[in-house]
Scaffold this motif. Sequence first.
Motif, PDB file in Angstrom:
ATOM      1  N   UNK A   1     -41.732  -8.208   1.672  1.00  4.76           N
ATOM      2  CA  UNK A   1     -41.551  -7.576   2.989  1.00  4.76           C
ATOM      3  C   UNK A   1     -40.256  -6.793   3.041  1.00  4.76           C
ATOM      4  N   UNK A   2     -39.200  -7.364   2.430  1.00  3.29           N
ATOM      5  CA  UNK A   2     -37.934  -6.634   2.416  1.00  3.29           C
ATOM      6  C   UNK A   2     -38.034  -5.316   1.661  1.00  3.29           C
ATOM      7  N   UNK A   3     -38.749  -5.351   0.495  1.00  2.00           N
ATOM      8  CA  UNK A   3     -38.914  -4.102  -0.260  1.00  2.00           C
ATOM      9  C   UNK A   3     -39.726  -3.085   0.521  1.00  2.00           C
ATOM     10  N   UNK A   4     -40.823  -3.557   1.177  1.00  2.00           N
ATOM     11  CA  UNK A   4     -41.621  -2.622   1.983  1.00  2.00           C
ATOM     12  C   UNK A   4     -40.801  -2.058   3.133  1.00  2.00           C
ATOM     13  N   UNK A   5     -39.961  -2.913   3.763  1.00  2.00           N
ATOM     14  CA  UNK A   5     -39.132  -2.437   4.864  1.00  2.00           C
ATOM     15  C   UNK A   5     -38.128  -1.387   4.386  1.00  2.00           C
ATOM     16  N   UNK A   6     -37.520  -1.636   3.214  1.00  2.00           N
ATOM     17  CA  UNK A   6     -36.572  -0.656   2.671  1.00  2.00           C
ATOM     18  C   UNK A   6     -37.271   0.649   2.312  1.00  2.00           C
ATOM     19  N   UNK A   7     -38.487   0.520   1.755  1.00  2.00           N
ATOM     20  CA  UNK A   7     -39.227   1.737   1.388  1.00  2.00           C
ATOM     21  C   UNK A   7     -39.593   2.547   2.625  1.00  2.00           C
ATOM     22  N   UNK A   8     -40.053   1.862   3.688  1.00  2.00           N
ATOM     23  CA  UNK A   8     -40.374   2.580   4.925  1.00  2.00           C
ATOM     24  C   UNK A   8     -39.134   3.230   5.526  1.00  2.00           C
ATOM     25  N   UNK A   9     -37.979   2.518   5.468  1.00  2.00           N
ATOM     26  CA  UNK A   9     -36.753   3.089   6.014  1.00  2.00           C
ATOM     27  C   UNK A   9     -36.334   4.344   5.244  1.00  2.00           C
ATOM     28  N   UNK A  10     -36.465   4.295   3.887  1.00  2.00           N
ATOM     29  CA  UNK A  10     -36.121   5.483   3.094  1.00  2.00           C
ATOM     30  C   UNK A  10     -37.070   6.635   3.405  1.00  2.00           C
ATOM     31  N   UNK A  11     -38.362   6.304   3.604  1.00  3.26           N
ATOM     32  CA  UNK A  11     -39.325   7.352   3.916  1.00  3.26           C
ATOM     33  C   UNK A  11     -39.010   8.008   5.259  1.00  3.26           C
ATOM     34  N   UNK A  12     -38.657   7.179   6.254  1.00  5.26           N
ATOM     35  CA  UNK A  12     -38.298   7.734   7.559  1.00  5.26           C
ATOM     36  C   UNK A  12     -37.046   8.599   7.476  1.00  5.26           C
TER      37      UNK A  12
END
Length: 386
Positions: free
Chosen positions: A255-266
């Motif tokens: 979940x942390x990796x997905x959250x970081x990936x979404x934050x970078x995408x945004x």
Amino acid sequence: MANRTDPLAKSIRGTNPQNLVEKILRSKIYQNTYWKEQCFGLTAETLVDKAMELDHLGGTHGGNRKPTPFICLVMKMLQIQPDKEIVVEFIKNPEYKYVRVLGAFYLRLTGTDVDVYHYLEPLYNDYRKLRLQLNDGKFTLTHVDEFVDELLTRDYSCDIALPRIKKRLTLEAIGTLEPRRSALEDDFEEDEEKDEEDQLANGIDSVDLDKDYYRARSPTRDRDRDRKRDSHRYRDRDYARDRDYDREYDRDYGRGRDRDRDRDRERGRDRHRLRDEDDYGRERDREREREGRERERRDRERGRRSYSRSRSRSRDRKDRDGDDRRRKHRSASPKRRGDGPEESRDEPKKKKEKKAKKDDGTDHPDPEIAEQNRLRASLGLKPLKL
């Protein structure tokens, strides 16, 4: 002097017993009002009275991390180091549950691995409720068996790092600890005996072999079999707990990796959006400048055309006026000679007109120069003299 360890106290795990508590928490306990007022001068005998007054347990709470009375009494026990018999009596106290929990926590900090399992595992059968104060100051409900399981399976409890102990399976493998005996084992044996009596009373032929088997069974062998079964059961529970912990850790990490990936995408989208807006703003400014220059150019051309048109109109107007004057002058009828005073009066005028004609250059032999002189005469300019 009030915060020093008893000189007769023994070192625990090679260090001062009070060092089992972190320095920051230790300094907060020393500065607490409960420690200064209620814990001063306590002995192993008078400590019991303060433990009986406890109504909740916990570590620290609030914004300034204020320690609870429970953790202050634990610190006092580390300072005076009561005898093992007193701590065991704390744990075996059936009336006051917070006294029992206090003794269990102190034994978990200072006791050996075998003593910890030997004295704390029987508390699994205590299901009484406890009030636990959380870090935000609120209270929640827990039970004695849950708190004991936290002491045996977790690394932190009440904001204190618990010393590491060996796994129960390891102690059983090396022979220092016997397999755990379940409290329900006696009930299981009673149920089996009742079943045997019922089967004998009913006289069922199909279970004759089973009756002979149960009749010839050895109690020692049954006890060993039950202990092995319990040990396998607890081993499976430990494996399941470890597997659940690993699964939760992997899930949280994913979940942390997905959250970081979404934050970078945004962030990338915002960066491209800002870049597009800047490009659009520059293009719009460039278009406005281009339109302004085009508008100025059209205004200049319009001014030039109007100026040239007005000049040509004035020139044409002057040409027409000059032609009209010349036409009127030519169409005027000449006077006859010898008409008396009128003829003598018109002669100076004719001489002047002749002289003016000669001076304005309209009688030049070159027709182009004569035409230019006529135009200049209509404009009031001097004639060309070539």
